[in-house]
Design a protein around this motif. Structure first.
Motif, short mmCIF file in Angstrom:
data_model
loop_
_atom_site.label_atom_id
_atom_site.label_comp_id
_atom_site.label_asym_id
_atom_site.label_seq_id
_atom_site.Cartn_x
_atom_site.Cartn_y
_atom_site.Cartn_z
N ARG A 56 -3.80 2.33 9.09
CA ARG A 56 -3.71 1.65 8.25
C ARG A 56 -4.79 2.67 7.54
O ARG A 56 -5.25 2.86 6.75
N GLN A 57 -5.24 3.50 8.64
CA GLN A 57 -6.83 4.26 7.64
C GLN A 57 -6.18 5.54 7.69
O GLN A 57 -6.31 6.38 6.89
N VAL A 58 -5.44 6.16 8.39
CA VAL A 58 -5.42 7.49 8.54
C VAL A 58 -3.47 7.60 7.02
O VAL A 58 -4.06 8.89 6.75
N LEU A 59 -3.18 6.64 6.91
CA LEU A 59 -2.34 6.34 5.85
C LEU A 59 -2.77 6.38 4.50
O LEU A 59 -3.58 5.26 4.55
N PRO A 60 -1.64 6.96 3.29
CA PRO A 60 -2.33 6.48 1.96
C PRO A 60 -2.90 5.46 2.02
O PRO A 60 -2.21 4.19 2.66
N ALA A 61 -4.07 5.02 1.17
CA ALA A 61 -3.66 3.23 0.77
C ALA A 61 -2.33 2.89 0.28
O ALA A 61 -1.51 3.18 -0.62
N GLY A 62 -2.01 1.67 0.85
CA GLY A 62 -0.72 0.79 0.86
C GLY A 62 0.71 1.48 0.95
O GLY A 62 1.50 1.31 0.78
N SER A 63 0.03 1.96 1.89
CA SER A 63 1.38 3.27 2.39
C SER A 63 2.82 1.79 2.96
O SER A 63 3.89 2.41 2.90
N TRP A 64 1.54 0.43 3.88
CA TRP A 64 2.56 -0.01 4.36
C TRP A 64 3.18 -1.78 3.00
O TRP A 64 3.46 -2.36 3.49
N SER A 65 2.84 -1.36 1.79
CA SER A 65 3.22 -2.54 1.14
C SER A 65 4.92 -2.26 0.13
O SER A 65 5.07 -3.88 0.03
N LEU A 66 4.87 -1.09 0.41
CA LEU A 66 6.55 -1.09 -0.24
C LEU A 66 6.46 -1.02 -1.07
O LEU A 66 7.82 -1.13 -1.79
N ALA A 67 5.83 -0.51 -1.79
CA ALA A 67 5.88 -0.82 -3.35
C ALA A 67 6.56 0.26 -3.66
O ALA A 67 6.86 1.24 -3.19
N PRO A 68 7.05 0.83 -4.99
CA PRO A 68 7.16 1.76 -5.37
C PRO A 68 6.97 2.82 -5.26
O PRO A 68 5.78 3.22 -5.33
N GLY A 69 7.59 4.38 -5.18
CA GLY A 69 7.26 5.56 -4.86
C GLY A 69 7.30 5.96 -3.03
O GLY A 69 7.89 5.16 -2.73
N LEU A 70 5.71 6.73 -2.83
CA LEU A 70 6.06 6.30 -1.63
C LEU A 70 5.71 6.27 -0.65
O LEU A 70 6.41 5.91 0.75
N PRO A 71 5.19 4.35 -1.18
CA PRO A 71 5.31 3.57 0.44
C PRO A 71 6.40 2.71 0.24
O PRO A 71 7.31 2.49 1.47
N ALA A 72 7.34 3.15 -1.06
CA ALA A 72 9.16 2.71 -0.70
C ALA A 72 10.06 3.38 0.44
O ALA A 72 10.59 3.46 1.65
N VAL A 73 9.61 5.12 0.15
CA VAL A 73 10.11 6.28 1.30
C VAL A 73 9.57 5.65 2.98
O VAL A 73 10.75 5.90 3.66
N LEU A 74 8.01 5.38 2.58
CA LEU A 74 7.44 5.39 4.52
C LEU A 74 8.46 4.05 4.88
O LEU A 74 8.32 4.27 5.92
N GLY A 75 8.32 3.01 4.27
CA GLY A 75 9.33 1.98 4.81
C GLY A 75 10.31 1.98 5.35
O GLY A 75 11.18 1.70 6.21
N SER A 76 11.21 2.70 4.48
CA SER A 76 12.68 2.69 4.97
C SER A 76 12.46 3.85 5.89
O SER A 76 13.83 3.27 6.36
N ARG A 77 12.33 4.71 5.94
CA ARG A 77 11.98 5.73 6.42
C ARG A 77 11.30 5.46 7.67
O ARG A 77 11.57 5.13 9.18
N ALA A 78 10.41 4.33 7.96
CA ALA A 78 9.51 3.44 9.50
C ALA A 78 11.08 3.04 9.48
O ALA A 78 11.18 2.85 11.28
#
Length: 446
Positions: free
Chosen positions: A246-268
């Protein structure tokens, strides 16, 4: 920072992109070969260095070092450009394999694994930024397909070649021969575009990365149940992975919001589903169908080949031009393929159907994974490709290691009484995880 545009070039293998593409392919091929080669020769290493008790640590060490490298190198690459990181990563990577190749005992061998794992993490971020800067956005899907292919070919030739080198020259030369090839590959990408940018200060990032790396090490070793107190290792490791991540990833990375969080959630979800299922593919083929390990390995190779095919289709087939759509299609194919493979336990299902099912799973992740890399880079602002690439690969490390470790804990509870049923249940669970990828994938934007 914008990618270099060249409308006249339609293939990364042509024109002024060709040299860089060969270099990118060669470095990725080298990483993949080294990973597979180590798995092949590790029994010889453990026997000669009397280090069987270090066996699990030798595999977990480079993963942990890679987490620290990914976290530390992202801002550095953004600030200085990918060129310096490529040079630094190459030196560290080569130093690590030399240390491992010359190791007099297993602790020194593990030290070498730590060192080259760190170098590999730096190179991983730098390569992604090279792709962001050297290629126009429309060409990036083809370049990521090249990267995928570079990982598939070693699956076909790596273990056999490593075993041959170990038999003829000794296992040490599997490591000591790497620097020559690595330097040759680096020379091909040394003159790729390398524009510096601006990196935001992130106090405490390195400390949290070390905590997350310790978590990866703990869940990897604990998941293999090599010590009596492995449940404590797994629980503590998962906590460190979550808190550190949670600290090393960008803020909101695990929120599944549109943009990078959605990419990270899908990829995870997609990456974890594949990794968690793949662990049990050989076991089920051996237990339920009576295949040899070599035959089971060829089934895994089938999935690797279709993975590459999926990446190529994603890059070139016009019917898959919609990027979010092909991620969703890929996730669906992955889930269906994994679920269909779980029928391996049913004797009425022909073996050929099971093999095709695993091929479908490979096709699905090939379509989705490379596309998510392209979408991730598209979210990066000017001068932030390194930070984005770091986040993408950190997310992979943390999610996959945690998922595989949790599966190992569950399997351990039934390994003595019902291994086949437990493995089948875990494969079905992996199919469900692939289905969960459809939730963040619905928020992806082209």
């Amino acid at each position: 920072m914008t990618a270099v545009a060249d409308a006249a070039v339609v293939s990364p293998w042509r024109g002024r992109h060709a040299r860089t593409t060969v270099g990118v392919f060669s470095l990725a091929f080298l990483f993949a070969f080294e990973a597979l080669a180590v798995a092949t020769v590790m029994p010889d290493v453990a026997a000669e260095l009397d280090g069987l008790r270090w066996y699990a640590v030798a595999f977990a060490a480079p993963l942990a070092a890679g987490v620290v490298a990914l976290a530390a190198s992202g801002p550095q690459v953004d600030r200085l450009g990918p060129g310096p990181a490529l040079r630094r990563g190459l030196v560290v990577f080569c130093a690590g394999v030399v240390i491992a190749g010359l190791a007099p005992d297993m602790p020194v061998f593990v030290l070498g694994r730590l060192v080259h794992g760190y170098g590999g993490g730096v190179l991983g971020v730098a390569l992604y930024v090279v792709i962001a800067q050297a290629y126009p956005e429309a060409m990036r899907p083809q370049v990521f397909a090249v990267l995928t292919t570079a990982w598939v070919l070693p699956a076909l030739v790596g273990p056999v070649l490593a075993a041959h080198v170990a038999e003829q020259l000794g296992w040490r030369w599997v490591f000591l021969g790497v620097p020559v090839v690595a330097v040759a590959a680096w020379l091909l990408v040394a003159d790729a575009p390398s524009a510096p940018g601006v990196a935001r200060a992130e106090p405490g990032r390195l400390a949290w990365a070390v905590a997350a790396a310790g978590g990866v090490l703990a869940v990897s070793v604990g998941g293999q149940q090599v010590v009596a107190w492995w449940p404590v290792l797994v629980v503590a490791g998962l906590a460190a992975v979550v808190l550190g991540g949670r600290q090393v990833l960008p803020a909101g990375s695990w929120s599944l919001a549109p943009g990078l969080p959605a990419v990270l959630g899908s990829r995870a979800a997609i990456g974890t589903a594949m990794a968690a299922a793949e662990v049990y593919v050989p076991l089920l083929l051996v237990l339920e169908r009576g295949l040899s390990l070599a035959q089971a390995g060829w089934v895994l190779t089938t999935g690797a080949v279709t993975w590459s095919a999926g990446a190529v289709l994603a890059a070139r087939w016009r019917l898959l031009a919609d990027q979010p759509g092909r991620v969703r299609t890929g996730a669906l194919l992955l889930g269906v393929g994994i679920a269909a493979f779980a029928t391996v336990s049913l004797s009425v299902v022909p073996l050929g159907v099971v093999v095709v099912a695993w091929g479908v799973a490979g096709l699905g992740i090939g379509m989705a994974f490379s596309t998510l890399s392209v979408l991730a880079l598209a979210t990066a602002g000017d001068g932030e490709a390194g930070r984005t690439s770091s986040a993408l690969q950190l997310n992979d490390y943390l999610a996959n290691s945690a998922g595989v470790a949790v599966g190992g804990v569950v399997f351990a509870a039934f390994a003595e009484t019902a291994p086949g049923a437990a493995a089948t249940a875990l494969v079905l669970a992996a199919a469900g995880i692939a289905g969960l990828a459809l939730v963040p994938a619905a928020r992806l934007r082209s």
